[in-house]
Write a protein that holds these residues in place. Structure first.
Motif, PDB file in Angstrom:
ATOM      1  N   VAL A   3       3.673  -9.149  -1.641  1.00  0.00           N
ATOM      2  CA  VAL A   3       2.834  -8.105  -2.233  1.00  0.00           C
ATOM      3  C   VAL A   3       2.574  -7.062  -1.141  1.00  0.00           C
ATOM      4  CG1 VAL A   3       0.561  -7.582  -3.211  1.00  0.00           C
ATOM      5  CG2 VAL A   3       1.724  -9.717  -3.826  1.00  0.00           C
ATOM      6  N   VAL A   4       2.846  -5.801  -1.455  1.00  0.00           N
ATOM      7  CA  VAL A   4       2.683  -4.742  -0.457  1.00  0.00           C
ATOM      8  C   VAL A   4       1.591  -3.769  -0.898  1.00  0.00           C
ATOM      9  CG1 VAL A   4       3.848  -2.730   0.564  1.00  0.00           C
ATOM     10  CG2 VAL A   4       5.044  -4.923   0.414  1.00  0.00           C
ATOM     11  N   ILE A   5       0.687  -3.470   0.030  1.00  0.00           N
ATOM     12  CA  ILE A   5      -0.341  -2.454  -0.222  1.00  0.00           C
ATOM     13  C   ILE A   5      -0.130  -1.360   0.811  1.00  0.00           C
ATOM     14  CG2 ILE A   5      -2.821  -1.982  -0.320  1.00  0.00           C
ATOM     15  CD1 ILE A   5      -3.198  -5.068  -0.827  1.00  0.00           C
ATOM     16  N   ASN A   6       0.234  -0.168   0.337  1.00  0.00           N
ATOM     17  CA  ASN A   6       0.532   0.927   1.256  1.00  0.00           C
ATOM     18  C   ASN A   6       0.248   2.240   0.546  1.00  0.00           C
ATOM     19  OD1 ASN A   6       2.070   2.875   2.946  1.00  0.00           O
ATOM     20  ND2 ASN A   6       2.810   1.001   3.943  1.00  0.00           N
ATOM     21  N   LYS A   7      -0.287   3.202   1.281  1.00  0.00           N
ATOM     22  CA  LYS A   7      -0.639   4.464   0.601  1.00  0.00           C
ATOM     23  C   LYS A   7       0.575   5.377   0.423  1.00  0.00           C
ATOM     24  CE  LYS A   7      -2.200   7.195   4.550  1.00  0.00           C
ATOM     25  NZ  LYS A   7      -3.308   7.872   5.194  1.00  0.00           N
ATOM     26  N   ASP A   8       1.667   5.041   1.119  1.00  0.00           N
ATOM     27  CA  ASP A   8       2.877   5.864   1.007  1.00  0.00           C
ATOM     28  C   ASP A   8       3.847   5.227   0.013  1.00  0.00           C
ATOM     29  OD1 ASP A   8       5.218   7.247   1.288  1.00  0.00           O
ATOM     30  OD2 ASP A   8       5.568   6.682   3.390  1.00  0.00           O
ATOM     31  N   PRO A   9       4.068   5.881  -1.149  1.00  0.00           N
ATOM     32  CA  PRO A   9       4.969   5.262  -2.146  1.00  0.00           C
ATOM     33  C   PRO A   9       6.399   5.109  -1.634  1.00  0.00           C
ATOM     34  CG  PRO A   9       4.325   7.491  -2.813  1.00  0.00           C
ATOM     35  CD  PRO A   9       3.526   7.162  -1.596  1.00  0.00           C
ATOM     36  N   GLU A  10       6.738   5.846  -0.565  1.00  0.00           N
ATOM     37  CA  GLU A  10       8.105   5.770  -0.013  1.00  0.00           C
ATOM     38  C   GLU A  10       8.218   4.713   1.100  1.00  0.00           C
ATOM     39  OE1 GLU A  10      10.566   7.575  -1.266  1.00  0.00           O
ATOM     40  OE2 GLU A  10       9.132   8.470  -2.663  1.00  0.00           O
ATOM     41  N   ALA A  11       7.155   3.983   1.374  1.00  0.00           N
ATOM     42  CA  ALA A  11       7.212   2.981   2.459  1.00  0.00           C
ATOM     43  C   ALA A  11       8.334   1.981   2.165  1.00  0.00           C
ATOM     44  CB  ALA A  11       5.874   2.250   2.577  1.00  0.00           C
ATOM     45  N   PRO A  12       9.213   1.710   3.153  1.00  0.00           N
ATOM     46  CA  PRO A  12      10.370   0.826   2.910  1.00  0.00           C
ATOM     47  C   PRO A  12       9.983  -0.561   2.411  1.00  0.00           C
ATOM     48  CG  PRO A  12      10.437   1.757   5.143  1.00  0.00           C
ATOM     49  CD  PRO A  12       9.179   2.259   4.514  1.00  0.00           C
ATOM     50  N   PHE A  13       8.785  -1.025   2.769  1.00  0.00           N
ATOM     51  CA  PHE A  13       8.375  -2.383   2.377  1.00  0.00           C
ATOM     52  C   PHE A  13       8.412  -2.567   0.860  1.00  0.00           C
ATOM     53  CE2 PHE A  13       5.822  -5.619   5.062  1.00  0.00           C
ATOM     54  CZ  PHE A  13       6.505  -6.676   4.493  1.00  0.00           C
ATOM     55  N   PHE A  14       8.166  -1.484   0.101  1.00  0.00           N
ATOM     56  CA  PHE A  14       8.156  -1.631  -1.362  1.00  0.00           C
ATOM     57  C   PHE A  14       9.503  -2.131  -1.895  1.00  0.00           C
ATOM     58  CE2 PHE A  14       4.450   1.396  -1.258  1.00  0.00           C
ATOM     59  CZ  PHE A  14       3.538   0.500  -1.791  1.00  0.00           C
ATOM     60  N   LYS A  15      10.592  -1.808  -1.167  1.00  0.00           N
ATOM     61  CA  LYS A  15      11.925  -2.253  -1.633  1.00  0.00           C
ATOM     62  C   LYS A  15      12.061  -3.778  -1.541  1.00  0.00           C
ATOM     63  CE  LYS A  15      14.697   1.863  -0.822  1.00  0.00           C
ATOM     64  NZ  LYS A  15      14.198   2.653   0.328  1.00  0.00           N
ATOM     65  N   ALA A  16      11.299  -4.384  -0.627  1.00  0.00           N
ATOM     66  CA  ALA A  16      11.376  -5.852  -0.452  1.00  0.00           C
ATOM     67  C   ALA A  16      10.264  -6.555  -1.229  1.00  0.00           C
ATOM     68  CB  ALA A  16      11.265  -6.191   1.027  1.00  0.00           C
ATOM     69  N   ALA A  17       9.414  -5.769  -1.917  1.00  0.00           N
ATOM     70  CA  ALA A  17       8.208  -6.356  -2.527  1.00  0.00           C
ATOM     71  C   ALA A  17       8.468  -6.878  -3.941  1.00  0.00           C
ATOM     72  CB  ALA A  17       7.098  -5.315  -2.572  1.00  0.00           C
ATOM     73  N   ASP A  18       7.764  -7.938  -4.291  1.00  0.00           N
ATOM     74  CA  ASP A  18       7.760  -8.393  -5.688  1.00  0.00           C
ATOM     75  C   ASP A  18       6.706  -7.603  -6.459  1.00  0.00           C
ATOM     76  OD1 ASP A  18       9.573 -10.916  -5.663  1.00  0.00           O
ATOM     77  OD2 ASP A  18       8.321 -11.103  -3.878  1.00  0.00           O
ATOM     78  N   TYR A  19       5.598  -7.318  -5.800  1.00  0.00           N
ATOM     79  CA  TYR A  19       4.533  -6.498  -6.398  1.00  0.00           C
ATOM     80  C   TYR A  19       4.083  -5.486  -5.359  1.00  0.00           C
ATOM     81  CZ  TYR A  19       4.345 -10.384  -9.690  1.00  0.00           C
ATOM     82  OH  TYR A  19       4.682 -11.348 -10.603  1.00  0.00           O
ATOM     83  N   GLY A  20       3.774  -4.277  -5.805  1.00  0.00           N
ATOM     84  CA  GLY A  20       3.306  -3.266  -4.863  1.00  0.00           C
ATOM     85  C   GLY A  20       2.095  -2.533  -5.405  1.00  0.00           C
ATOM     86  N   ILE A  21       1.186  -2.192  -4.511  1.00  0.00           N
ATOM     87  CA  ILE A  21       0.053  -1.353  -4.895  1.00  0.00           C
ATOM     88  C   ILE A  21       0.117  -0.119  -4.006  1.00  0.00           C
ATOM     89  CG2 ILE A  21      -2.462  -1.136  -5.024  1.00  0.00           C
ATOM     90  CD1 ILE A  21      -2.589  -4.215  -5.260  1.00  0.00           C
ATOM     91  N   VAL A  22       0.315   1.058  -4.619  1.00  0.00           N
ATOM     92  CA  VAL A  22       0.288   2.297  -3.851  1.00  0.00           C
ATOM     93  C   VAL A  22      -1.165   2.747  -3.813  1.00  0.00           C
ATOM     94  CG1 VAL A  22       1.102   4.672  -3.697  1.00  0.00           C
ATOM     95  CG2 VAL A  22       2.620   2.903  -4.626  1.00  0.00           C
ATOM     96  N   GLY A  23      -1.739   2.712  -2.635  1.00  0.00           N
ATOM     97  CA  GLY A  23      -3.145   3.099  -2.537  1.00  0.00           C
ATOM     98  C   GLY A  23      -3.653   2.931  -1.126  1.00  0.00           C
ATOM     99  N   ASP A  24      -4.836   3.455  -0.906  1.00  0.00           N
ATOM    100  CA  ASP A  24      -5.470   3.365   0.406  1.00  0.00           C
ATOM    101  C   ASP A  24      -6.035   1.950   0.586  1.00  0.00           C
ATOM    102  OD1 ASP A  24      -7.329   3.513   2.546  1.00  0.00           O
ATOM    103  OD2 ASP A  24      -7.386   5.696   2.308  1.00  0.00           O
ATOM    104  N   ALA A  25      -5.611   1.305   1.655  1.00  0.00           N
ATOM    105  CA  ALA A  25      -6.051  -0.083   1.906  1.00  0.00           C
ATOM    106  C   ALA A  25      -7.566  -0.189   1.913  1.00  0.00           C
ATOM    107  CB  ALA A  25      -5.498  -0.565   3.241  1.00  0.00           C
TER     108      ALA A  25
END
Ligand code: FAD
Length: 321
Positions: A285-307
């Motif tokens: 699960v990735v939480i990152n404010k940048d929707p282009e962060a590379p981690f999202f490609k490896a994530a099963d679930y992602g939250i785009v937002g400010d931690a």
């Protein structure tokens, strides 16, 4: 003929990775007709805890209760496991891939004149050529290795096989071994838990923070989420390099490699060197404010937002569960 499984234990319990190795051995025994699955455990641990290995598929556990083996003295462990292997007339030894497991397995390969494959990810092909599939390049590729020796050692990668839980209790027998004093030449005089309630390499859930957390003063929210989930805390390399977190929490190619059921990455970009340490996780699960962060490609679930918005809300929701 039986398959032998070397099981590790910690804090009075058989490690989950070792139970997975038992399940692997059980499936292998069913496939090859190799007979019983016998586990060997070294050092001080209750017999009831050892009997639990039966749920994962062990028929019997040989317990070498010599307290000197409670610390993972590698040479002494290799010597005791070799004697168990020979005693039951096994041809195959299965164990969990771990730093202790790898060190013991390497010595056993010499003692038993056995072929050794580490990082095994599935049951081998046993009809015709004996082919073992293993993970290489930190999980980026697989290799198939042919084992041609009569004795074989397979070190199973964490999370590679479903844990069997429906077996009955295993019988536990004291097993006497003769270990030369010279095998205790290196001594572990004390072991100390680094920090936290849960050890990072063993953790089933990891909550990890990166440079996006802005500073060490903000780690309270990572720790709060970890506490709520019963998780270990981790971090990216720069975070430990700058001293926000201790080095033993650094996850990645040059740090600890984790394989939890759940890895939560907060404010971590997902550089390839970080991913190398987490790509055996079952769910990311990735939480990152940048929707282009590379981690999202490896994530099963992602939250785009400010931690700083997302994490406290998520922790509150988890507490309410
Ligand atoms: P950054 O790359 O700075 O990323 C921070 C992230 O936080 C960004 O994606 C940003 O969008 C996000 N963010 C910022 N503010 C917020 C906010 N408020 N809320 C949510 N998200 C936010 N790195 C490792 O981790 N482990 C290793 O083992 C490792 N080994 C290396 C080995 C070598 C030889 C080399 C060259 C590098 C290695 N690195 C390793 C470093 C790696 O290349 C990256 O530089 C590092 O992983 C980046 O760390 P980071 O994601 O925390 O920081």
């Amino acid at each position: 003929m039986s398959i032998l499984v070397y099981i590790e234990h910690s804090e009075g319990q058989v490690k989950k990775t070792s139970l997975e190795a038992v399940s692997f051995a059980k499936a292998l025994a069913d496939q090859t007709g190799e007979g019983d699955v016998v586990a060997v455990a070294l050092g001080a641990i209750d017999n009831d805890a050892l009997a639990h290995a039966g749920t994962a598929g062990a028929d019997k556990v040989l317990h070498v209760s010599d307290d000197r083996l409670s610390a993972g003295v590698i040479q002494a462990h290799a010597s005791a496991v070799a004697q168990a292997f020979q005693n039951i007339g096994a041809k195959t030894l299965v164990l969990a891939k771990s730093s202790l497991g790898d060190a013991v397995a390497a010595r056993l390969a010499i003692k038993l004149n056995a072929g050794l494959v580490s990082n095994v990810v599935e049951l081998p092909q046993t009809s015709g050529e004996y082919l073992v599939k293993r993970s290489i390049y930190t999980g980026k590729a697989f290799a198939e290795t042919a084992l041609t020796t009569e004795n074989k050692i397979l070190a199973v990668k964490k999370n590679a096989i479903d844990l069997k839980t429906d077996g009955g209790a295993a019988s536990v027998e004291e097993f006497a071994v003769t270990i030369d004093e010279s095998d205790f030449a290196s001594k572990i005089t004390a072991t100390e838990r680094a920090t936290g309630e849960v050890l990072l390499p063993e953790a089933d859930i990891v909550v990890s923070g990166g440079r996006g957390m802005k500073g060490p003063e903000n780690w309270g929210m990572i720790e709060e989420m970890a506490k709520t989930l019963g998780a270990a805390t981790g971090c990216s390399k720069p975070v430990s390099d700058i001293g926000w977190r201790p080095h033993h929490e650094h996850v990645g190619q040059t740090g600890v490699k984790v394989a939890p059921t759940l890895y939560i990455a907060i404010g971590i970009s997902g550089a390839i060197q970080h991913l190398a340490g987490v790509n055996s996780s079952k769910c990311i699960v990735v939480i990152n404010k940048d929707p282009e962060a590379p981690f999202f490609k490896a994530a099963d679930y992602g939250i785009v937002g400010d931690a700083f918005d997302v994490v406290p809300k998520l922790t509150e929701a988890l507490k309410a569960e």
